[in-house]
Design a protein around this motif. Structure first.
Motif, mmCIF file in Angstrom:
data_model
loop_
_atom_site.group_PDB
_atom_site.id
_atom_site.type_symbol
_atom_site.label_atom_id
_atom_site.label_comp_id
_atom_site.label_asym_id
_atom_site.label_seq_id
_atom_site.Cartn_x
_atom_site.Cartn_y
_atom_site.Cartn_z
ATOM 1 N N LYS A 128 7.100 13.756 46.736
ATOM 2 C CA LYS A 128 8.090 14.915 46.854
ATOM 3 C C LYS A 128 7.603 16.007 47.699
ATOM 4 N N PRO A 129 7.891 16.661 48.424
ATOM 5 C CA PRO A 129 7.225 17.817 49.165
ATOM 6 C C PRO A 129 7.132 18.997 48.183
ATOM 7 N N SER A 130 6.178 19.765 48.299
ATOM 8 C CA SER A 130 6.324 21.384 47.719
ATOM 9 C C SER A 130 7.059 22.154 48.479
ATOM 10 N N ASP A 131 7.515 23.251 47.735
ATOM 11 C CA ASP A 131 8.292 24.326 48.573
ATOM 12 C C ASP A 131 7.548 24.661 49.728
ATOM 13 N N PHE A 132 6.306 24.935 49.875
ATOM 14 C CA PHE A 132 5.745 25.043 50.875
ATOM 15 C C PHE A 132 5.810 23.911 52.187
ATOM 16 N N GLY A 133 5.497 22.681 51.679
ATOM 17 C CA GLY A 133 5.668 21.757 52.335
ATOM 18 C C GLY A 133 7.107 21.461 53.042
ATOM 19 N N THR A 134 8.051 21.646 52.365
ATOM 20 C CA THR A 134 9.364 21.637 52.779
ATOM 21 C C THR A 134 9.884 22.994 54.022
ATOM 22 N N GLN A 135 9.224 23.823 53.621
ATOM 23 C CA GLN A 135 9.208 25.142 54.696
ATOM 24 C C GLN A 135 8.658 24.680 55.804
ATOM 25 N N LEU A 136 7.391 24.183 55.758
ATOM 26 C CA LEU A 136 6.440 23.674 56.915
ATOM 27 C C LEU A 136 7.192 22.882 57.789
ATOM 28 N N MET A 137 7.806 21.785 57.010
ATOM 29 C CA MET A 137 8.562 20.646 57.859
ATOM 30 C C MET A 137 9.619 21.442 58.615
ATOM 31 N N ALA A 138 10.322 22.313 58.028
ATOM 32 C CA ALA A 138 11.632 22.783 58.704
ATOM 33 C C ALA A 138 11.089 23.824 59.777
ATOM 34 N N LYS A 139 9.807 24.450 59.835
ATOM 35 C CA LYS A 139 9.375 25.068 60.951
ATOM 36 C C LYS A 139 8.931 24.083 62.025
ATOM 37 N N GLN A 140 8.302 22.801 61.658
ATOM 38 C CA GLN A 140 7.740 21.925 62.712
ATOM 39 C C GLN A 140 9.102 21.248 63.261
ATOM 40 N N LYS A 141 9.971 20.895 62.782
ATOM 41 C CA LYS A 141 11.176 20.597 63.217
ATOM 42 C C LYS A 141 11.819 21.320 64.312
ATOM 43 N N LEU A 142 12.096 22.583 64.022
ATOM 44 C CA LEU A 142 12.643 23.642 64.896
ATOM 45 C C LEU A 142 11.555 23.782 65.827
ATOM 46 N N LYS A 143 10.329 24.062 65.895
ATOM 47 C CA LYS A 143 9.503 24.207 67.087
ATOM 48 C C LYS A 143 9.261 22.904 67.773
ATOM 49 N N GLY A 144 9.331 21.716 67.083
ATOM 50 C CA GLY A 144 9.187 20.818 68.022
ATOM 51 C C GLY A 144 10.417 20.439 68.943
ATOM 52 N N TYR A 145 11.841 20.616 68.344
ATOM 53 C CA TYR A 145 12.903 20.361 68.946
ATOM 54 C C TYR A 145 12.930 21.205 70.298
ATOM 55 N N TYR A 146 12.467 22.350 70.335
ATOM 56 C CA TYR A 146 12.095 22.998 71.747
ATOM 57 C C TYR A 146 11.169 22.889 72.487
ATOM 58 N N GLY A 147 10.683 21.618 72.478
ATOM 59 C CA GLY A 147 9.428 21.268 73.351
ATOM 60 C C GLY A 147 8.247 21.517 72.746
ATOM 61 N N ASN A 148 8.049 21.729 71.455
ATOM 62 C CA ASN A 148 6.735 21.718 70.582
ATOM 63 C C ASN A 148 6.058 23.247 71.141
ATOM 64 N N ILE A 149 6.873 24.433 70.933
ATOM 65 C CA ILE A 149 6.535 25.671 71.487
ATOM 66 C C ILE A 149 5.375 26.013 70.581
ATOM 67 N N SER A 150 4.304 26.688 70.996
ATOM 68 C CA SER A 150 3.337 27.139 70.460
ATOM 69 C C SER A 150 3.598 27.903 69.212
ATOM 70 N N GLU A 151 2.387 27.787 68.135
ATOM 71 C CA GLU A 151 2.762 28.647 66.967
ATOM 72 C C GLU A 151 2.805 30.094 67.206
ATOM 73 N N LYS A 152 1.857 30.779 68.162
ATOM 74 C CA LYS A 152 1.825 32.005 68.595
ATOM 75 C C LYS A 152 3.190 32.587 69.081
ATOM 76 N N GLN A 153 3.855 31.598 69.973
ATOM 77 C CA GLN A 153 4.869 32.285 70.620
ATOM 78 C C GLN A 153 6.147 32.109 69.560
ATOM 79 N N PHE A 154 6.134 31.024 68.703
ATOM 80 C CA PHE A 154 7.195 30.799 67.698
ATOM 81 C C PHE A 154 7.105 32.077 66.685
ATOM 82 N N ARG A 155 5.726 32.500 66.396
ATOM 83 C CA ARG A 155 5.894 33.571 65.496
ATOM 84 C C ARG A 155 6.511 34.953 66.067
ATOM 85 N N ARG A 156 6.209 34.966 67.256
ATOM 86 C CA ARG A 156 6.703 36.100 68.206
ATOM 87 C C ARG A 156 8.251 36.069 67.935
#
Length: 204
Positions: free
Chosen positions: A43-71
């Motif tokens: 079972k993932p932690s709250d942080f792990g759940t949030q991280l997974m949600a971020k990775q899914k959304l970033k990945g869906y749009y062609g694996n956008i870089s972390e710097k750009q996604f944070r912008r």
């Protein structure tokens, strides 16, 4: 196999979801992650759940870089209204995302390359920046000499996905219009996206 395909399939395996809803995804056969420990589940932690949600959304749009996604997050947070809805609106306004939604190419990775190589016009002018922000009413056209490319013909004829109603397309003219900025409920994601968790991740 191209690097683009390898990257796409690695994202699917790592996240354990068929992110783009494609029938060839390896997750259709193996829903667990890669490697010898891929089948272990905890079972993932709250942080792990949030991280997974971020990775899914970033990945869906062609694996956008972390710097750009944070912008994108910072931009969404600075605007009026719901930050998670603002974030989805910004991501869907990317030129490569719009080209993908219009079914001019089969994948979002192909859309990025397609734009980079100068096959797309915005309001009659060539744009080669995949992250270029489309505005409501902008007209996107595939250049005449690019309309018979195999990947374009494959995408147009594919029944895998439909064009969403916030975009209009005429595939005979290879031209479409970005009608309006969508909300989360309007976007045809094959998997559940949770931008609210992404906002929680960045606002910690």
């Amino acid at each position: 196999m191209s690097k683009r395909h390898e990257s796409k399939y690695k994202i699917n395996r790592r996240l354990g979801v068929n992110l783009w809803g494609r029938p060839k995804s390896p997750v259709n056969k193996r829903e667990y992650g890669p490697g010898q420990h891929g089948q272990r589940r905890k079972k993932p932690s709250d942080f792990g759940t949030q991280l997974m949600a971020k990775q899914k959304l970033k990945g869906y749009y062609g694996n956008i870089s972390e710097k750009q996604f944070r912008r994108y997050y910072a931009d969404a947070d600075s605007r009026k209204g719901d930050t998670s809805e603002n974030l989805i609106g910004l991501l869907e306004r990317r030129l490569d995302a719009v080209v993908y939604r219009m079914k001019f190419v089969p994948t979002v990775f192909a859309a990025r390359q397609f734009v980079n190589h100068g096959h797309v016009l915005v309001n009659g002018r060539k744009v080669t920046i995949p992250s270029y922000m489309i505005r409501e009413g902008d007209v996107i056209t595939v250049r005449t000499k690019s309309r018979q490319l195999p990947l374009v013909l494959e995408a147009v004829e594919s029944a895998e996905r439909d064009v969403p109603d916030y975009i209009t397309v005429d595939h005979d003219k290879m031209e479409g219009t970005f009608v309006r900025t969508p909300q989360l409920a309007d976007v045809p994601y094959p998997v559940t996206m949770e931008p609210n968790l992404v906002i929680e991740f960045y606002s910690r």
